[in-house]
Design an enzyme around this catalytic site. Sequence first.
Site, PDB file in Angstrom:
ATOM      1  N   GLU A   1      41.867  28.132   7.637  1.00 50.21           N
ATOM      2  CA  GLU A   1      40.721  28.767   6.986  1.00 50.21           C
ATOM      3  C   GLU A   1      39.759  29.417   7.966  1.00 50.21           C
ATOM      4  OE1 GLU A   1      41.840  25.680   6.441  1.00 50.21           O
ATOM      5  OE2 GLU A   1      42.784  25.990   4.490  1.00 50.21           O
TER       6      GLU A   1
ATOM      7  N   PHE B   1      36.893  24.628   1.081  1.00 50.86           N
ATOM      8  CA  PHE B   1      37.373  25.046   2.406  1.00 50.86           C
ATOM      9  C   PHE B   1      36.667  26.320   2.886  1.00 50.86           C
ATOM     10  CE2 PHE B   1      41.333  23.192   0.323  1.00 50.86           C
ATOM     11  CZ  PHE B   1      41.053  21.910   0.753  1.00 50.86           C
TER      12      PHE B   1
END
Lengths: 323, 293
Positions: free
Chosen positions: A68, A93
């Site tokens: 991410e 995330f």
Amino acid sequence: MTHELNARGPAAGSPKTATREAYGKALVELGRARPDVVVLDADLSKSTMTARFAREFPDRFYNVGIAEQNLMGTAAGLALGGLTPFASTFAVFAAGRAYDQVRQSIAYPGLNVKICATHAGITVGADGATHQAIEDIALMRVLPNMTVIVPADDVETEQAVKTAASHEGPVYIRLGRHPVPRVTPEGYEFEVGKATVLRQGDDVALVACGIGVSIALSAAEMLAARGIRAAVLNVSTIKPLDARTIVSAAERCGRVVTIEEHSTIGGLGGAVCELLSERRPVAVRRVGVPDVFGQSGPPDELLRFYGLTPENVVSAVEEMEGR
Amino acid sequence: MNAERRAAGRGGTGVISDRRAEYLEEKARLIRRRVIEMTAAAGSGHPGGSLSSADIIAALYFHVMRIDPGNPGWEDRDRFVLSKGHAAPALYAALAERGFFDPSELVTLRRTGSRLQGHPDCRKLPGIEASAGSLGQGLSLANGIALAGRLRGKSYRVFVLLGDGECQEGQVWEAAMSAAHWKLGNLAAFVDCNGLQIDGPVEEVMSLKSPAEKFRAFGWNVLEIDGHDARQIVEAVEAAGRAKGVPTVAVAHTVKGRGVSFMENQVDWHGKAPSPEQAERALRELGEGRSLR
Ligand SMILES: Cc1ncc(C[n+]2csc(CCOP(=O)(O)OP(=O)(O)O)c2C)c(N)n1
Ligand SMILES: [Mg+2]
């Protein structure tokens, strides 16, 4: 401009759509209209619905894998290279795992990255607390340069996504996994920074976003039966906040209840309190997740468990009335 | 591999003439002088890692990159991302010397209202391609810029400079993985391997073992060079250009604090400004040059 929904709340049995679904559809349409639009995902494209864009525009889709931080950095680089990237993963995330990347690589340089985070809030359901972002609005709205949007339904999502593509600068759009009823009125037009009065009333202002809007509409209906006229505001842009509409509702009603699928700390409720305490101090109650993490369970059960129901909003109003 | 061996070998049939190499060495010396003057004037900053990067930055800005100081937003320009943003003084010095702004502005480093922020800010200063300062993020940015270039049919190249300590950040390896996966032949990275970070030698704080092997394992074209040798730096860039469909990294062996005897290999000079007396001594060692004031 006031949109009135002559409504008794979202009609039971009306079709429900998850905002992530509307996002997937809007992206494909954007892709057709805008060659500069590129999409990035981090191995969740089937869940965030970016897979639809990926199928139609494989050359403009980048899956970074489960990474991410790199997702946000790559999106920032694509923006530096003159493209309009949409970066998607789960809200927990996007806002949490990659916070520093969003801060340093996107918000600080004010880059034209659209972060479309799905699976926000407790209605993620069975996956539980690790996957339920209850703090992402707070995290994103404290970042300078960042615009924060929480669409209430499919129509608003589609419009917000398309508007974001033409809006210069970083945008965070908070989307859900759980189907939600349509609450925007016929002919509705989304505008960044513009709250919508969905229902007029002068006894209490119900100020909501996301799934909170349909809860507020149902609560307003229940309150009407008790002779309390509640205004309902859909504040889909959390930042910049539509101060004028919110302050004027507070002035008219003298009491405000905020409703959101987010921690009661730092989200819409927090933003409204900050605004009103300076501009028009009135009594406020915040309905939301009460400073705890979520848990596994069916979305509707979790909404009840954490007090995100029309009944709860009604109780909050009655409590303010001192009944 | 041939290129690798050639780049690794000192001297020999370089891609640039001796005159050119001397010119680049002179530019690096100038950058080093500026780094000392700027950090001394600011009373803070990072001389060590700026001095170790000076030759790489000089070669890029005075030989390699297609840029136009009069038109910093030129769409087809080559891009440089300083991922180790604390080496900003070296980059600012190069930009000023290259004509992006007047060198007299250099002494405003780190002052309130200055365009020369403690770490590079791409919204403030023309010529800065990416804001940096939080380590580990620049390679992802460079990847994105390289992808955008490819998608838009641009022939520009993207260069990025990382620190060796910086390579402890996980994001560097996320980005290393994707640059190779996306076959970013228009990307070349340098790792300034000066062996030191803040708390001590990289080997002791958290050993990377071999960064070269790690990049190789991810599928990169890997070169090992002397990061203070202009010929080898330029040669690495040429080799990167020949490597089609694969990103290149030059693992550059350097000396932190290079050029100033009392700063060389001293961990303390990572983030400390020289006093006026120390600056004077350092400038004497670096040799004559136009003074900033
Ligand atoms: C994410 C992050 N963590 C910590 C720091 C603080 N910091 C600045 S420089 C530095 C050491 C960098 O070492 P290296 O990459 O080897 O740089 P060089 O030796 O070239 O100066 C650290 C830890 C930072 N800027 N960013
Ligand atoms: Mg180092």
